[in-house]
Motif scaffolding. Structure first.
Motif, PDB file in Angstrom:
ATOM      1  N   SER A  43       5.414  -2.687   6.886  1.00  0.00           N
ATOM      2  CA  SER A  43       4.758  -3.881   7.619  1.00  0.00           C
ATOM      3  C   SER A  43       4.694  -5.181   6.716  1.00  0.00           C
ATOM      4  CB  SER A  43       3.429  -3.704   8.086  1.00  0.00           C
ATOM      5  OG  SER A  43       2.447  -3.263   7.277  1.00  0.00           O
ATOM      6  N   LEU A  44       4.491  -4.696   5.427  1.00  0.00           N
ATOM      7  CA  LEU A  44       4.203  -5.975   4.160  1.00  0.00           C
ATOM      8  C   LEU A  44       5.639  -6.238   3.827  1.00  0.00           C
ATOM      9  CD1 LEU A  44       1.380  -4.214   2.239  1.00  0.00           C
ATOM     10  CD2 LEU A  44       1.230  -5.960   3.529  1.00  0.00           C
ATOM     11  N   PHE A  49      10.341 -13.685   5.147  1.00  0.00           N
ATOM     12  CA  PHE A  49      11.011 -13.439   3.659  1.00  0.00           C
ATOM     13  C   PHE A  49      10.974 -11.882   3.746  1.00  0.00           C
ATOM     14  CE2 PHE A  49       9.347 -17.718   3.144  1.00  0.00           C
ATOM     15  CZ  PHE A  49      10.568 -18.533   2.575  1.00  0.00           C
ATOM     16  N   LYS A  50      12.213 -11.348   3.529  1.00  0.00           N
ATOM     17  CA  LYS A  50      12.063  -9.968   3.792  1.00  0.00           C
ATOM     18  C   LYS A  50      11.972  -9.225   2.112  1.00  0.00           C
ATOM     19  CE  LYS A  50      14.393  -8.890   7.935  1.00  0.00           C
ATOM     20  NZ  LYS A  50      14.183 -10.277   8.501  1.00  0.00           N
ATOM     21  N   ILE A  51      11.253  -8.455   1.931  1.00  0.00           N
ATOM     22  CA  ILE A  51      11.001  -7.731   0.402  1.00  0.00           C
ATOM     23  C   ILE A  51      11.310  -6.291   0.658  1.00  0.00           C
ATOM     24  CG2 ILE A  51       9.434  -7.483  -1.259  1.00  0.00           C
ATOM     25  CD1 ILE A  51       7.904  -9.940  -0.189  1.00  0.00           C
ATOM     26  N   PRO A  52      12.315  -5.942  -0.362  1.00  0.00           N
ATOM     27  CA  PRO A  52      12.357  -4.305  -0.329  1.00  0.00           C
ATOM     28  C   PRO A  52      11.179  -3.754  -0.508  1.00  0.00           C
ATOM     29  CG  PRO A  52      13.975  -5.375  -1.809  1.00  0.00           C
ATOM     30  CD  PRO A  52      12.925  -6.491  -1.345  1.00  0.00           C
ATOM     31  N   VAL A  53      10.925  -2.458   0.348  1.00  0.00           N
ATOM     32  CA  VAL A  53       9.827  -1.593   0.250  1.00  0.00           C
ATOM     33  C   VAL A  53       9.444  -1.326  -1.300  1.00  0.00           C
ATOM     34  CG1 VAL A  53       8.586   0.460   1.026  1.00  0.00           C
ATOM     35  CG2 VAL A  53       9.942  -0.669   2.563  1.00  0.00           C
ATOM     36  N   ILE A  71       3.449 -13.560  -1.527  1.00  0.00           N
ATOM     37  CA  ILE A  71       3.670 -13.087  -0.119  1.00  0.00           C
ATOM     38  C   ILE A  71       2.987 -11.793   0.364  1.00  0.00           C
ATOM     39  CG2 ILE A  71       5.667 -12.420   1.128  1.00  0.00           C
ATOM     40  CD1 ILE A  71       7.342 -14.281  -0.380  1.00  0.00           C
ATOM     41  N   VAL A  72       3.074 -10.626  -0.617  1.00  0.00           N
ATOM     42  CA  VAL A  72       2.355  -9.620  -0.209  1.00  0.00           C
ATOM     43  C   VAL A  72       0.775  -9.643  -0.180  1.00  0.00           C
ATOM     44  CG1 VAL A  72       2.105  -7.230  -0.888  1.00  0.00           C
ATOM     45  CG2 VAL A  72       4.522  -8.121  -0.733  1.00  0.00           C
TER      46      VAL A  72
END
Length: 352
Positions: A43-44, A49-53, A71-72
């Motif tokens: 979910s984070l 802006f997609k962020i790798p897990v 962002i996170v």
């Protein structure tokens, strides 16, 4: 299942069965905690802006760059944490209520506690024009007042679980609160009514560190009280007569447990609105997973966190640009289960 043989005494068989149940509960708890953490990290990671897990995990432990950290930690973490904590609180509250009443319908959103919170919150929005913490405060007051009315109406030389359910569902405390809420909405201006309706659906949109802080304080303060009362909760499950026979102060124990359960549900409702059916479905799933007849409080809390976190993930990203309140998704899951329970109860009643 272990059986009594010439090599094993009944005491050994019981001991082995208890050890197997404890081992199963530990495994279920560990797996659920891992699954909830994965959903939390996913979910984070999703958004504009997609962020790798892997970067999300690194950031949570203080290793991310400044952009990812902003962002996170600043934009997405408060909402995800609020959902997680609200789910934990609702799962615990539902497990306590259902264990006290020994009835799967006895959850705070079914017997009317959260409806009372909703009525007071809508009164605060529509009539008083309040916002923020003031709405949360009145929602907590509404939940507590509803619980007090239920308790007093159910009192007759003590409060039996049957009367508590009867007052909550049969007399319709929730229905009265809902009617009051509907009346207030009809008197409001359209834009204010829309604002109230979003709150009534149950939403995590716009939640910040204020909700995280209050939910954390609630769980930290109430957890030791619940640990102190959990032995009494297990005894109450055997029925009042057995509890009296074992020397338990039944009414005092039941009152203490109800206060804890109501406060958990009230704080969760104040933080995110009345997210329906989480407290209702979490306890039976927990009992099924652990094969336990007891309350399974920790597993129930984790199931609540799982349901809310996963539902919010779906609500945010399943329909592309369109975002739904999390309460819509939990309603889709919980409403069929409620219909199933009512239909089964009707069949049993007809048969009996």
């Amino acid at each position: 299942m272990a059986s009594v043989t010439a090599e094993h005494s009944p005491a050994q068989v019981i001991s082995r069965a208890r050890a197997a149940r404890r081992a199963r509960s530990l495994v279920v708890t560990a797996v659920l905690a891992a699954v909830v953490f994965v959903i939390f990290c996913v979910s984070l990671s999703l958004g504009d802006f997609k962020i790798p897990v892997s970067d999300v995990v690194k950031t949570l432990f203080g290793g991310g760059d400044k952009a990812t950290e902003f962002i996170v930690n600043t934009l997405r973490l408060p909402r995800a944490l609020t959902g997680l904590l609200v789910g934990l609180a609702l799962g615990l509250s539902g497990a306590i209520f259902q264990s006290i009443a020994r009835n799967p319908l006895a959850s705070p959103d079914i017997i009317g506690v959260t409806y009372g919170a909703s009525a007071f919150a809508v009164f605060a929005i529509v009539t008083l024009g309040l916002a923020g913490a003031a709405i949360a405060g009145l929602a907590i007051a509404g939940a507590l007042l509803t619980a007090i009315i239920m308790y007093l109406l159910a009192w007759r030389r003590g409060v039996s679980s049957y009367r508590l359910i009867l007052v909550g569902i049969g007399i319709g405390i929730g229905a009265m609160a809902t009617s009051l809420t509907s009346y207030l909405l009809t008197k409001a201006r359209v834009e204010i009514a829309q604002q109230a309706l979003i709150w009534l659906t149950g939403s995590l949109n716009g939640r910040d560190w204020t909700q995280v802080r209050w939910m954390t304080i609630t769980l930290v303060v109430l957890s030791p009280v619940l640990i102190f009362l959990v032995h009494r909760l297990r005894i109450l499950q055997f029925g009042d007569e057995t509890a009296y026979g074992l020397g338990l102060r039944v009414e005092l124990s039941r009152l203490g447990l109800i206060v804890v359960a109501v406060l958990l549900a009230a704080m969760a409702t104040a933080a995110a609105g009345p997210i329906g059916f989480v407290a209702f479905v979490a306890p039976p799933i927990a009992r099924w997973l652990t094969r336990s007849a007891g309350p399974a409080l920790i597993v129930s809390a984790l199931i609540g966190a799982f349901v809310v976190s996963l539902s919010d993930l779906i609500a945010q990203h399943a329909l592309g640009e369109t975002q739904l309140p999390v309460g819509v998704i939990t309603g889709v899951v919980g409403a069929p289960y409620l219909m199933f329970l009512l239909a089964r109860a009707n069949r049993v009643g007809s048969g009996g």
